[in-house]
Design an enzyme around this catalytic site. Structure first.
Site: not given
Ligand code: PDD
Length: 287
Positions: A35, A151, A183, A207
């Site tokens: 996703y 992801k 994280e 991620l």
């Molecule tokens: N989550 N780390 C994890 C485990 C994440 O699920 C996310 C993003 C990030 C940040 O990645 P980015 O900057 O590309 O959004 C880091 C999304 C927003 C979610 O699951 O809703």
């Protein structure tokens, strides 16, 4: 409450009440899907190309042969923004290995059509209470699988961790592996000490955040010192500042970790400056 949305399902725009997926879908039975979440500000997409590239990479890592056409995908995102009148919010996109018509651990034939779903969410992302007040986090063991760089929709553990945080009166959890922070449940984690920003280096352990990449570019523009390496909880407890980055949160201040007040318990200047520049730069480039 949101009114009935128009969503995208396998090539069609339909009402959310009519969008259905098979009980045999690999996403449902095996969490066999990936996703992306792309943020919308003033009706425009932030970081679209980064999300599109990461989507292709995630699909490739899982050997899903799905053609992603960047321009077509952009059109779908824009059409959903238009049809649902999104000013601020998110577009959620999910691609699964599709419906083999039965349950089997082995992958279905490569020509099995994938399932692709996109939907919108209204959410205030600019001028939020969190940005002014900050978040409290607690630490939990990182019990996720070893390929967090992909992801996938396998989000049960982050969801459990989030609930554990809420049960402890916090807003989110920072996950810890061998004493080092990996994280947040859905964001990348940072501390600031003596003017230096520290965030975990890229590997399969985290991620590769699209926001992280952009925020680190902003840090460079601001001539801030950045160290990409794992940091411990003990370092975090005595940091001057801490923050988290994600597509919908930009940079969100962290004001408490495991009951330890960070800095003066208020959002810090490094995070605030990065947030401002991040928004400025990304709004200029928004699609
Ligand atoms: N989550 N780390 C994890 C485990 C994440 O699920 C996310 C993003 C990030 C940040 O990645 P980015 O900057 O590309 O959004 C880091 C999304 C927003 C979610 O699951 O809703």
């Amino acid at each position: 409450m949101q009114t009935m949305r128009t969503v995208y399902l396998n090539g069609e725009y339909v009402s959310e009440s009519e969008a259905t997926v098979s009980i045999f879908d690999r996403g449902f039975l095996f969490a066999d899907g990936v996703y992306e979440v792309t943020t919308v500000v003033d009706g425009k997409l932030i970081g679209f190309d980064g999300h599109c590239e990461r989507l292709k990479r995630s699909l490739g890592e899982l050997h899903m042969k799905v053609e992603i056409n960047r321009d077509e995908l952009l059109d779908i995102h824009r059409e959903l923004i238009r049809r649902n009148g999104i000013d601020q919010g998110m577009i959620y996109l999910q691609v699964t290995r599709g419906n083999p018509g039965d349950r089997d651990f082995a992958f279905p034939p490569e020509d099995t059509p994938p399932t692709m779903v996109l939907f919108t969410q209204h959410k205030q992302v600019v001028d939020t209470a969190i940005e002014k007040e900050g978040l409290k986090v607690v630490s939990v063991d990182d019990l996720r699988w070893g390929r967090r760089d992909i992801k996938t929709v396998q989000l049960l553990y982050p969801s459990l961790a989030k609930m554990e945080a809420k049960a402890k009166g916090a807003d989110d959890a920072w996950m810890v592996q061998d004493g080092f922070v990996t994280e947040g449940t859905s964001n990348n984690a940072y501390i600031v000490k003596d003017g230096k920003i520290v965030t975990r280096n890229l590997s399969n352990d985290i991620l590769h955040g699209i926001t992280r990449k952009s925020v680190l570019t902003c840090a460079e523009l601001l001539q801030m010192d950045v160290e990409e390496r794992p940091f411990t909880l003990e370092e975090a407890y005595v940091a001057d500042e801490a923050f988290a980055t994600s597509a919908s949160g930009f940079t969100n201040p962290i004001i408490e970790i495991d009951g330890h007040t960070i800095g003066n318990g208020k959002p810090g200047p490094v995070g605030d400056r990065l947030r401002a520049l991040y928004l400025e730069e990304n709004m200029k480039a928004a699609l």
